[in-house]
Scaffold this motif. Structure first.
Motif, PDB file in Angstrom:
ATOM      1  N   GLN A   1      31.221  19.193  74.149  1.00  0.00           N
ATOM      2  CA  GLN A   1      30.628  20.302  73.389  1.00  0.00           C
ATOM      3  C   GLN A   1      29.508  19.785  72.501  1.00  0.00           C
ATOM      4  N   ILE A   2      28.478  20.611  72.323  1.00  0.00           N
ATOM      5  CA  ILE A   2      27.381  20.293  71.413  1.00  0.00           C
ATOM      6  C   ILE A   2      27.545  21.159  70.176  1.00  0.00           C
ATOM      7  N   LEU A   3      27.711  20.519  69.027  1.00  0.00           N
ATOM      8  CA  LEU A   3      27.823  21.222  67.747  1.00  0.00           C
ATOM      9  C   LEU A   3      26.455  21.152  67.074  1.00  0.00           C
ATOM     10  N   SER A   4      25.875  22.288  66.725  1.00  0.00           N
ATOM     11  CA  SER A   4      24.526  22.330  66.148  1.00  0.00           C
ATOM     12  C   SER A   4      24.572  22.652  64.663  1.00  0.00           C
ATOM     13  N   TYR A   5      23.735  21.930  63.911  1.00  0.00           N
ATOM     14  CA  TYR A   5      23.631  22.137  62.464  1.00  0.00           C
ATOM     15  C   TYR A   5      22.159  22.092  62.078  1.00  0.00           C
ATOM     16  N   GLU A   6      21.780  22.951  61.124  1.00  0.00           N
ATOM     17  CA  GLU A   6      20.414  22.954  60.600  1.00  0.00           C
ATOM     18  C   GLU A   6      20.432  22.457  59.163  1.00  0.00           C
ATOM     19  N   VAL A   7      19.460  21.603  58.835  1.00  0.00           N
ATOM     20  CA  VAL A   7      19.339  21.079  57.468  1.00  0.00           C
ATOM     21  C   VAL A   7      17.863  21.007  57.095  1.00  0.00           C
ATOM     22  N   GLU A   8      17.638  20.878  55.812  1.00  0.00           N
ATOM     23  CA  GLU A   8      16.279  20.689  55.316  1.00  0.00           C
ATOM     24  C   GLU A   8      15.910  19.213  55.375  1.00  0.00           C
ATOM     25  N   GLU A   9      14.627  18.962  55.468  1.00  0.00           N
ATOM     26  CA  GLU A   9      14.119  17.588  55.551  1.00  0.00           C
ATOM     27  C   GLU A   9      14.580  16.757  54.351  1.00  0.00           C
ATOM     28  N   GLN A  10      14.919  15.523  54.614  1.00  0.00           N
ATOM     29  CA  GLN A  10      15.328  14.526  53.607  1.00  0.00           C
ATOM     30  C   GLN A  10      16.617  14.900  52.874  1.00  0.00           C
ATOM     31  N   THR A  11      17.464  15.715  53.481  1.00  0.00           N
ATOM     32  CA  THR A  11      18.734  16.101  52.876  1.00  0.00           C
ATOM     33  C   THR A  11      19.839  15.180  53.394  1.00  0.00           C
ATOM     34  N   ALA A  12      20.573  14.577  52.480  1.00  0.00           N
ATOM     35  CA  ALA A  12      21.747  13.792  52.869  1.00  0.00           C
ATOM     36  C   ALA A  12      22.928  14.757  52.990  1.00  0.00           C
ATOM     37  N   PHE A  13      23.736  14.586  54.029  1.00  0.00           N
ATOM     38  CA  PHE A  13      24.873  15.476  54.223  1.00  0.00           C
ATOM     39  C   PHE A  13      25.945  14.765  55.035  1.00  0.00           C
ATOM     40  N   LYS A  14      27.145  15.354  55.027  1.00  0.00           N
ATOM     41  CA  LYS A  14      28.250  14.796  55.805  1.00  0.00           C
ATOM     42  C   LYS A  14      28.909  15.909  56.598  1.00  0.00           C
ATOM     43  N   LEU A  15      29.432  15.533  57.750  1.00  0.00           N
ATOM     44  CA  LEU A  15      30.191  16.442  58.593  1.00  0.00           C
ATOM     45  C   LEU A  15      31.606  15.892  58.711  1.00  0.00           C
ATOM     46  N   SER A  16      32.584  16.760  58.557  1.00  0.00           N
ATOM     47  CA  SER A  16      33.989  16.335  58.605  1.00  0.00           C
ATOM     48  C   SER A  16      34.663  16.853  59.857  1.00  0.00           C
ATOM     49  N   PHE A  17      35.566  16.023  60.386  1.00  0.00           N
ATOM     50  CA  PHE A  17      36.304  16.355  61.601  1.00  0.00           C
ATOM     51  C   PHE A  17      37.761  15.966  61.413  1.00  0.00           C
ATOM     52  N   LEU A  18      38.617  16.563  62.198  1.00  0.00           N
ATOM     53  CA  LEU A  18      40.049  16.299  62.129  1.00  0.00           C
ATOM     54  C   LEU A  18      40.529  15.890  63.515  1.00  0.00           C
ATOM     55  N   ILE A  19      41.348  14.842  63.557  1.00  0.00           N
ATOM     56  CA  ILE A  19      42.012  14.418  64.791  1.00  0.00           C
ATOM     57  C   ILE A  19      43.471  14.780  64.637  1.00  0.00           C
ATOM     58  N   GLU A  20      44.045  15.406  65.668  1.00  0.00           N
ATOM     59  CA  GLU A  20      45.453  15.783  65.622  1.00  0.00           C
ATOM     60  C   GLU A  20      46.114  15.433  66.945  1.00  0.00           C
ATOM     61  N   ASN A  21      47.384  15.029  66.859  1.00  0.00           N
ATOM     62  CA  ASN A  21      48.180  14.764  68.056  1.00  0.00           C
ATOM     63  C   ASN A  21      49.013  16.003  68.354  1.00  0.00           C
ATOM     64  N   LYS A  22      48.679  16.709  69.420  1.00  0.00           N
ATOM     65  CA  LYS A  22      49.414  17.909  69.822  1.00  0.00           C
ATOM     66  C   LYS A  22      50.441  17.589  70.904  1.00  0.00           C
ATOM     67  N   GLY A  23      50.585  16.316  71.251  1.00  0.00           N
ATOM     68  CA  GLY A  23      51.500  15.930  72.320  1.00  0.00           C
ATOM     69  C   GLY A  23      52.875  15.565  71.796  1.00  0.00           C
ATOM     70  N   GLY A  24      53.694  15.029  72.696  1.00  0.00           N
ATOM     71  CA  GLY A  24      55.073  14.712  72.368  1.00  0.00           C
ATOM     72  C   GLY A  24      55.349  13.232  72.225  1.00  0.00           C
ATOM     73  N   ASN A  25      54.292  12.417  72.087  1.00  0.00           N
ATOM     74  CA  ASN A  25      54.473  10.978  71.934  1.00  0.00           C
ATOM     75  C   ASN A  25      53.369  10.452  71.024  1.00  0.00           C
ATOM     76  N   ILE A  26      53.466   9.207  70.618  1.00  0.00           N
ATOM     77  CA  ILE A  26      52.509   8.617  69.681  1.00  0.00           C
ATOM     78  C   ILE A  26      51.122   8.550  70.310  1.00  0.00           C
TER      79      ILE A  26
END
Length: 159
Positions: free
Chosen positions: A62-87
């Protein structure tokens, strides 16, 4: 001699049947429909736009698109989750971007092993960028049975 063998081995067919039945029910392959004992990596984006929180599942490639202004510092946060039945075990996340004008770093999750339903976040931090469009592939390596490498893309449009 044959009577000794016949006395000792007449239970062999029953033992074999028991062994096959017992292990066929106790072991589940990751290719079965149930997938009960398999780790399953799920990735979520934690914002729809810069500084607007949301939790959306990310699909492979998937391509996630974000728009920002020039010279702006920013962060993107993501979550990893285990939806399975083992480690679930993950390796270091990385990007194969060769764009030298793209200034970023990936803040790895604190965990690299996830029990069932456990999760942890990671961030991608960007320094001020020049006007233009950038695309950054992010790859997560894991022991997920059907996605040992999960890649998605961050597209940044700088105005």
């Amino acid at each position: 001699m044959s009577s000794i063998l016949s006395k000792n081995f007449h239970f062999l067919p029953f033992f074999t049947l028991f062994f096959v039945l017992f292990f066929s029910f106790s072991l589940v392959s990751c290719q079965d429909d149930e997938k009960l004992l398999c780790p399953e990596l799920v990735v979520y984006s934690l914002q729809n736009e810069i500084n607007i929180p949301a939790k959306n599942e990310v699909a492979e490639n998937q391509i996630l698109s974000y728009e920002v202004e020039e010279q702006t510092a920013f962060k993107l946060s993501f979550l990893i989750e285990n939806k399975g039945g083992n480690i679930l075990k993950i390796g270091q996340m990385q990007s194969t971007s060769t764009d030298s004008t793209l200034s970023f770093d990936i803040i790895q999750p604190l965990k690299n092993k996830f029990e069932t339903t456990e999760n942890d976040s990671f961030q991608v931090n960007f320094e001020g960028l020049e006007v233009g469009q950038y695309q950054l592939p992010i790859t997560i390596f894991s022991n997920d049975w059907n996605e040992p490498s999960f890649t998605f893309f961050i597209k940044i449009i700088v105005n």
